[in-house]
Design a protein around this motif. Structure first.
Motif, short mmCIF file in Angstrom:
data_model
loop_
_atom_site.label_atom_id
_atom_site.label_comp_id
_atom_site.label_asym_id
_atom_site.label_seq_id
_atom_site.Cartn_x
_atom_site.Cartn_y
_atom_site.Cartn_z
N ALA A 82 -1.33 8.23 -3.04
CA ALA A 82 -0.25 8.48 -2.07
C ALA A 82 -0.60 7.87 -0.71
O ALA A 82 0.27 7.29 -0.04
CB ALA A 82 -0.02 9.98 -1.94
N ARG A 83 -1.87 7.99 -0.31
CA ARG A 83 -2.28 7.40 0.98
C ARG A 83 -2.16 5.87 0.93
O ARG A 83 -1.72 5.24 1.90
CB ARG A 83 -3.71 7.82 1.31
N ARG A 84 -2.56 5.27 -0.19
CA ARG A 84 -2.49 3.81 -0.30
C ARG A 84 -1.03 3.33 -0.31
O ARG A 84 -0.73 2.25 0.19
CB ARG A 84 -3.21 3.34 -1.56
N VAL A 85 -0.16 4.13 -0.87
CA VAL A 85 1.26 3.79 -0.85
C VAL A 85 1.78 3.76 0.59
O VAL A 85 2.53 2.85 0.98
CB VAL A 85 2.07 4.78 -1.70
N VAL A 86 1.36 4.73 1.39
CA VAL A 86 1.76 4.76 2.79
C VAL A 86 1.23 3.51 3.51
O VAL A 86 1.93 2.89 4.33
CB VAL A 86 1.24 6.04 3.47
N GLU A 87 -0.01 3.11 3.19
CA GLU A 87 -0.64 1.98 3.87
C GLU A 87 -0.01 0.64 3.49
O GLU A 87 0.19 -0.23 4.34
CB GLU A 87 -2.14 1.94 3.54
N THR A 88 0.29 0.45 2.22
CA THR A 88 0.73 -0.87 1.74
C THR A 88 2.24 -0.98 1.56
O THR A 88 2.77 -2.07 1.42
CB THR A 88 0.05 -1.21 0.41
N PRO A 90 4.42 -0.42 -1.01
CA PRO A 90 4.90 -1.20 -2.16
C PRO A 90 6.29 -0.73 -2.59
O PRO A 90 6.73 0.37 -2.24
CB PRO A 90 3.87 -0.88 -3.23
N ASP A 91 6.95 -1.56 -3.37
CA ASP A 91 8.23 -1.15 -3.95
C ASP A 91 8.03 -0.20 -5.13
O ASP A 91 8.92 0.60 -5.43
CB ASP A 91 9.01 -2.38 -4.43
N ALA A 92 6.89 -0.32 -5.82
CA ALA A 92 6.68 0.48 -7.02
C ALA A 92 5.20 0.75 -7.23
O ALA A 92 4.33 0.03 -6.73
CB ALA A 92 7.25 -0.24 -8.24
N VAL A 93 4.93 1.80 -8.01
CA VAL A 93 3.59 2.09 -8.51
C VAL A 93 3.67 1.97 -10.03
O VAL A 93 4.49 2.63 -10.67
CB VAL A 93 3.12 3.50 -8.12
N LEU A 94 2.84 1.09 -10.60
CA LEU A 94 2.89 0.78 -12.03
C LEU A 94 1.68 1.41 -12.72
O LEU A 94 0.54 1.04 -12.43
CB LEU A 94 2.90 -0.73 -12.24
N PHE A 95 1.93 2.33 -13.64
CA PHE A 95 0.86 3.01 -14.38
C PHE A 95 0.61 2.33 -15.71
O PHE A 95 1.55 2.07 -16.47
CB PHE A 95 1.24 4.47 -14.63
N ASP A 96 -0.66 2.04 -15.99
CA ASP A 96 -1.03 1.46 -17.28
C ASP A 96 -1.19 2.59 -18.30
O ASP A 96 -2.26 2.78 -18.89
CB ASP A 96 -2.32 0.66 -17.16
N LEU A 111 4.31 11.37 -4.14
CA LEU A 111 4.34 10.06 -3.48
C LEU A 111 5.50 9.97 -2.49
O LEU A 111 6.49 10.69 -2.61
CB LEU A 111 4.47 8.97 -4.54
N PRO A 112 5.38 9.08 -1.52
CA PRO A 112 6.45 8.93 -0.52
C PRO A 112 7.78 8.57 -1.15
O PRO A 112 7.84 7.91 -2.20
CB PRO A 112 5.93 7.78 0.36
N ASP A 113 8.85 9.00 -0.50
CA ASP A 113 10.19 8.69 -0.98
C ASP A 113 10.42 7.18 -0.99
O ASP A 113 9.92 6.45 -0.12
CB ASP A 113 11.25 9.34 -0.09
#
Length: 333
Positions: A82-88, A90-96, A111-113
């Motif tokens: 969640a912190r990295r999402v705030v920093e970067t 991104p449009d999406a988070v992709l889970f393998d 995660l952020p809205d």
């Protein structure tokens, strides 16, 4: 009881240069990729899928641990994500991984809205949808998406007691009706394709299906063997049978089947290039592409292409999976 999460080491972090395999300026959108594995988390495959879906990977998160029922990764790692999402941003988070409806819900709350949460299954569906050209391919993608959504809608309706509502008001019932409709349409298309194959046999052609994993070289092989195609000069189109197999280092470039004429040792052959398999794709998704699998099963021979650069163990594993998926006993290998 789950294992305690291990602290991430520098070796587990993907090098920043690897995150830029897709040029951010050229990509349609950006993403953070997430890989979790008890022994060796690796983002290589999810980054390849991201590139195929036109995502530029701006960061990667890995964790060595068993699956967490709430977030897939552990809570601490999810909070780091969640912190990295705030920093970067991104449009999406992709889970393998294939996220459960509960994990998706928990991640959405954490995660952020505005950031999309996409698991491996859904990402592959999006790539398939982008590559769907003919009617059969579009119907197969729709069927796969409906089958993906069905258990998630079912769980939601069970949690909210919507299953007690009248059938006309149930989204689950609507999905199941549409699944049956699409299956009937695909069956009809499959019958016509089977009739075409029978007609081609009557004309003296042997039918050969080129099968195997994505990016193994199936389309390239087709261009080398076909009478009217070549690697050196790809024509814009060929209307003699079904279309053109494009050659590109991109996953799922061949979604619908492509058939070309070839002459091998004096024998008239029709070569069919089929959609490639990929690791970690659920069986029900593969089964949705019945038109492709039927083309393989109905052929006189299946030519299974493997990548010689794969480690021997990986090559053997892919061979077993491919044979199981095409369900073709008697294929020589």
């Amino acid at each position: 009881m789950q294992d305690s999460p291990h602290a991430e080491t520098d070796a587990e972090r993907t090098n920043s240069a690897e995150h830029s395999r897709t040029d951010i300026e050229d990509a349609d959108r950006t993403a953070i990729v997430v890989a979790r594995d008890p022994e060796d988390p690796d983002t290589t495959e999810i980054e390849r899928l991201a590139a195929a879906a036109t995502y530029a990977v701006v960061d990667a998160v890995t964790q060595r641990r068993e699956e967490d029922s709430q977030y897939n990764v552990g809570r601490g790692k999810a909070e780091e994500l969640a912190r990295r999402v705030v920093e970067t941003e991104p449009d999406a988070v992709l889970f393998d991984a294939e996220l459960t409806p509960g994990q998706y819900s928990s991640l959405t709350a954490l995660l952020p809205d505005g950031v999309r949460i996409i698991d491996r299954h859904r990402l592959v569906l999006d790539i398939f949808e982008d590559g769907a050209g003919d009617k059969a391919a579009r119907l197969q993608v729709e069927l796969a998406k409906l089958r993906y959504e069905r258990p998630r809608v079912r769980e939601t309706e069970e949690r909210t007691h919507m299953q007690r509502a009248a059938e006309t008001g149930s989204q689950l019932v609507d999905i199941e009706k549409r699944i049956r409709t699409v299956e009937r349409k695909l069956d009809a298309l499959g019958d016509r394709a089977s009739d075409r194959r029978a007609e081609r046999r009557a004309q003296g052609f042997d039918l050969v299906a080129i099968a195997g994993y994505t990016n193994a070289g199936k389309s390239t092989l087709l261009h080398r063997l076909a009478d009217d195609l070549s690697i050196a000069g790809l024509a814009p189109d060929h209307d003699d049978i079904d279309g053109v197999a494009e050659v590109a280092d991109r996953l799922f470039k061949t979604l619908e089947t492509t058939t070309r004429r070839a002459t091998i040792d004096g024998r008239r052959v029709l070569l069919t290039d089929t959609v490639g398999l990929v690791d970690g794709v659920p069986h029900d998704l593969v089964a949705s592409f019945s038109a492709t699998l039927d083309a393989v099963a109905d052929s006189d021979a299946a030519l299974l292409v493997v990548d010689a650069s794969d480690p021997v163990a990986a090559m053997r594993s892919k061979l077993r999976v491919s044979l199981a998926e095409i369900d073709a006993p008697g294929v020589s290998y």
